[in-house]
Every structure is written in structure tokens, then in C-alpha cells.
Design an enzyme around this catalytic site. Structure first.
Site, PDB file in Angstrom:
ATOM      1  N   GLU A  82       0.809  -1.221   0.000  1.00  0.00           N
ATOM      2  CA  GLU A  82       0.000   0.000   0.000  1.00  0.00           C
ATOM      3  C   GLU A  82       0.841   1.270   0.000  1.00  0.00           C
ATOM      4  O   GLU A  82       0.345   2.339  -0.314  1.00  0.00           O
ATOM      5  CB  GLU A  82      -0.936   0.004   1.213  1.00  0.00           C
ATOM      6  CG  GLU A  82      -2.028   1.049   1.129  1.00  0.00           C
ATOM      7  CD  GLU A  82      -3.065   0.901   2.227  1.00  0.00           C
ATOM      8  OE1 GLU A  82      -3.455   1.922   2.807  1.00  0.00           O
ATOM      9  OE2 GLU A  82      -3.491  -0.233   2.485  1.00  0.00           O
TER      10      GLU A  82
ATOM     11  N   ASP B 132      -2.430  -3.013   3.693  1.00  0.00           N
ATOM     12  CA  ASP B 132      -2.639  -2.977   5.136  1.00  0.00           C
ATOM     13  C   ASP B 132      -3.741  -3.954   5.512  1.00  0.00           C
ATOM     14  O   ASP B 132      -4.775  -4.037   4.848  1.00  0.00           O
ATOM     15  CB  ASP B 132      -3.033  -1.565   5.587  1.00  0.00           C
ATOM     16  CG  ASP B 132      -1.842  -0.615   5.605  1.00  0.00           C
ATOM     17  OD1 ASP B 132      -0.710  -1.101   5.425  1.00  0.00           O
ATOM     18  OD2 ASP B 132      -2.046   0.588   5.798  1.00  0.00           O
TER      19      ASP B 132
ATOM     20  N   TYR C 127       0.918  -2.549  14.005  1.00  0.00           N
ATOM     21  CA  TYR C 127       0.004  -1.739  13.199  1.00  0.00           C
ATOM     22  C   TYR C 127      -0.857  -0.844  14.096  1.00  0.00           C
ATOM     23  O   TYR C 127      -1.473  -1.328  15.045  1.00  0.00           O
ATOM     24  CB  TYR C 127      -0.887  -2.659  12.362  1.00  0.00           C
ATOM     25  CG  TYR C 127      -1.778  -1.946  11.379  1.00  0.00           C
ATOM     26  CD1 TYR C 127      -1.255  -1.371  10.232  1.00  0.00           C
ATOM     27  CD2 TYR C 127      -3.148  -1.854  11.601  1.00  0.00           C
ATOM     28  CE1 TYR C 127      -2.083  -0.725   9.326  1.00  0.00           C
ATOM     29  CE2 TYR C 127      -3.980  -1.203  10.704  1.00  0.00           C
ATOM     30  CZ  TYR C 127      -3.428  -0.642   9.564  1.00  0.00           C
ATOM     31  OH  TYR C 127      -4.243   0.008   8.681  1.00  0.00           O
TER      32      TYR C 127
END
Length: 396
Positions: free
Chosen positions: A7, A103, A305
Site C-alpha cells: 500500500e 494494510d 500496526y
């Protein structure tokens, strides 16, 4: 050739280094049987109204509601986006396998699926599903690639959200603008912006219409301890003076003392919202500033994350905890006692039912030089992580 689509360029670079795609090309990395390319956010957008029906271009109440029979996407009108998409399309035309490295979340799934669909790729797609960018996490993720079909519902959810936003935004904005907007004034309506604006307006009205009222409190000082009257405030001075007259000059008598033992539990791990609130209270950081800082920490591979909405870890993370704690060399004074025994596994920390796309924000065990603000955010994430493995504190 296996084509991986990340991404962001920075994520593509990390993945390429781990899987051996070390040759830098124009718009991608290549090597070891892989080509690793990237998007940079949304490349595709839903058609505007006029692309469905030419007469929808005109803002007219008679055209509402606009309900396309089928929603379609197209590449955004941006030179950089079009160039990179052209590179991706060429790679996909020759790909034997595509690995979606977006992601691991609803929005990441939507972004990459739209690009793959727009490139007219119909071959096999697998999914890389990882929560951090450490070398170990990437290697483990590539050993356990999952079929793209396992994440169809995530894509459907993201697609439905985007379509819902289009239906509300396009139709309601035109309706309110045509009925209530002034000369060249657009009244923009949106799923998020409209209720948020309503909250701000309501709060503004509350502040503007606030009527201050004087009040009195009854207090006494005994042995440097302030005691307040349990019934709280008096809105007339006479009521307060009446009670004061009843107790003034009399001894303070403690009628009862209750002593209880209890446990003080460590605060929960951070999700993004609680991290933003904490950083605002402690450091004065805005929510956006905190997000940028923790995102940079994620891209430096020192935290997991960050765009998460849970404060729990999955049970399969438990075996990895000792390794993470050992990697926090700057915090050995706190981790030694934990590593010296059996690490506690609490349901307040580990709960598979409370984890969806990602787990709570935690350190990865890797350490790198950080700037001042990054260090502040990293430090509180680490301390919160270590704290949940300490025994509960007995308080009396």
C-alpha cells in the site's frame, strides 16, 4: 513471476528486502522470483454521477435520488497515480500469482482489490496478513499466505461503506444545496462530517446559552484534610448558613471507618483512540499528530500496526511475548522480574473474541534511534505493554 502489491513505497521496500527482491526498477523491486510494487493510498474512486448518466451532471431535484444499477470504479485523475497504475497493470498482465500486501484491514483490502480489479487481473490472488513490519513478521506472513477469498467479507464491508458514502453524499449534498443553499453555496453532507459538525454546533450552542449560577459549599479542615458536606452545593446562601449554624462550634466526630483490600489492575493496552487521548492529555499532541507519530513508528518496525480499535491480543501472541520483552534492552530494569518467572496470561490481555483485523498497539522488540516526539509515544506504548504482565497491585 509473483507480483506483490503493497500500500506504500516504504512498506514495499521492507517486504522486498526480506523476500530477496533487491533490484530497484521503475515503480517496483525485482528479484528471487518476485516483483514488489506499490500504491500510495487510494488509486481508484467510484464513478461521479455524470459517468453513469450524462444528465446527472446537472444539479436538479428531478434527478434525485441518483441510484446507479451497478457501481463502477476508475483511476483517479492524477499524473503520479496514472503512471504507477500503468506499471502495476503491466506487471499484473504477466503475473503467475498476485500477493495482496495491503494494510491488514477493511480500507487496505478495499484499496488493493479495486486496483487489482481495475487492472483486469483474473488470476490467483493470495493475501499477506501481518500486523508489524519486522523481518520475522514478514517471513512468517509469507510462509502462511492465505487465499484472497478468505477476506471477501472484509472487501464487501469496505465496498459497502464506500457505496453508502456515495449514495448519501451525492444525493443529500445536492438535495440540501438546492433547497437551502445560497448563491454558489454548497451544503456538503457526509456520513462522518455531518454528525461531527452537529456535535460541534450543539456544543457551541450549549456554551453560548450557558447561564452561570452562584453556589456555596460547606467545608471544614481537620488535620490538614478537607471535608465536604455530602449533599454538595447550595444554590441559596441561606440554606448553607442554616446548616452551618447547626454544626458550627461542635466537635467533628468520625462515626465509622471502612477499610477494604483490593487489587489495582494495570491499564489496558492501547488502541489508536486511547493512545491519542493519552498523548493529548500528557503531551498536548493533537489526534492527527499522534497518528502520524505512531504511523512513523510502525514504518520503522518498532511498534505494531496502529490503526486499531481493540485493546486485546490474540492467544497466539502469547509465545512471542518473551522475545519482545527481551528485545526491549532499554527497559531491562522493568522486564527482568517478568522474564525471571512464568509470564502471566490474563484474559484482560489475551482474548481472541475481542480481536478482529488487528491486535492492540504493542512494541515489536526491535529498537531504533527515535526523535523526541517519537520517543515519547514509543515510551508510553512500551511501558503500557510491560505493565500488563506485572502482578496486580494489592491496595488497602
Amino acid at each position: 513471476m509473483k507480483v506483490c502489491i503493497a500500500e506504500k513505497p516504504s512498506v514495499a521496500k521492507e517486504i522486498a528486502q526480506v523476500i530477496g527482491a533487491s533490484t530497484r526498477m521503475d515503480g517496483y523491486f525485482e528479484g528471487n522470483g518476485y516483483q514488489v510494487t506499490w500504491t500510495f493510498g487510494h488509486f481508484c474512486t467510484l464513478y461521479p454521477p455524470e459517468d453513469y448518466k450524462p444528465h446527472w451532471k446537472r444539479w436538479d431535484l428531478n434527478t434525485l435520488p441518483m441510484l446507479p444499477d451497478r457501481f463502477e470504479t476508475k483511476i483517479m485523475d492524477d499524473g503520479g497515480v496514472k503512471k504507477q497504475f500503468g506499471i502495476i497493470k503491466k506487471l499484473l498482465n504477466k503475473a503467475a500469482l498476485v500477493i495482496n500486501c495491503g494494510d491488514a484491514g477493511q480500507e487496505g483490502e478495499l484499496i488493493q482489490r479495486w486496483v487489482i480489479k481495475q487492472a483486469s487481473y483474473n488470476g490467483e490472488v493470495q493475501r499477506l496478513w501481518i500486523s508489524s513490519l519486522t523481518t520475522e513478521a514478514i517471513k512468517t506472513g509469507f510462509k502462511d499466505l492465505k487465499p484472497a477469498e478468505d477476506f471477501d467479507n472484509l472487501y464487501y464491508a469496505g465496498s459497502s461503506r464506500a457505496i453508502g458514502d456515495w449514495l448519501l453524499g451525492m444525493n443529500a449534498t445536492r438535495l440540501y444545496t438546492l433547497k437551502y443553499g445560497g448563491f454558489k453555496q454548497v451544503l456538503s453532507i457526509g456520513r462522518v462530517q455531518t454528525p461531527t459538525l452537529a456535535m460541534l454546533v450543539n456544543r457551541h450552542h450549549e456554551i453560548e446559552n450557558f447561564q452561570p449560577r452562584p453556589y456555596w459549599e460547606l467545608q471544614t479542615l481537620y488535620r490538614d484534610t478537607k471535608f465536604n458536606h455530602t449533599e454538595g452545593k447550595f444554590f441559596t446562601k441561606e440554606d448553607g448558613e442554616k446548616l452551618l449554624g447547626q454544626v458550627k462550634g461542635k466537635d467533628l466526630v468520625i462515626m465509622d471507618v471502612v477499610k477494604k483490600e483490593g487489587k489495582e489492575y494495570a491499564p489496558k493496552l492501547f488502541d489508536l483512540t486511547s493512545l491519542q487521548v493519552f498523548c493529548n492529555n500528557k503531551f498536548g499532541f493533537t489526534a492527527e499528530a499522534t497518528l502520524k507519530l505512531v504511523q512513523s513508528l510502525y514504518e520503522m518496525k518498532v511498534v505494531s500496526y496502529p490503526r486499531v480499535d481493540t485493546t486485546f491480543l490474540p492467544n497466539d501472541m502469547y509465545p512471542k511475548i518473551p522475545g519482545i520483552l527481551k528485545g526491549l534492552s532499554a527497559y531491562t530494569s522493568f522486564t527482568e522480574s517478568i522474564l525471571g518467572g512464568t509470564i502471566r496470561k490474563s484474559a484482560k490481555v489475551f482474548n481472541d473474541k475481542k480481536v478482529t483485523d488487528h491486535h492492540a498497539i504493542i512494541p515489536t522488540g526491535e529498537e531504533k534511534p527515535l526523535n523526541g516526539d517519537q520517543q515519547k509515544v514509543y515510551d508510553i506504548i512500551v511501558r503500557r505493554f510491560i505493565a500488563v504482565f506485572y502482578p496486580d497491585c494489592q491496595v488497602a
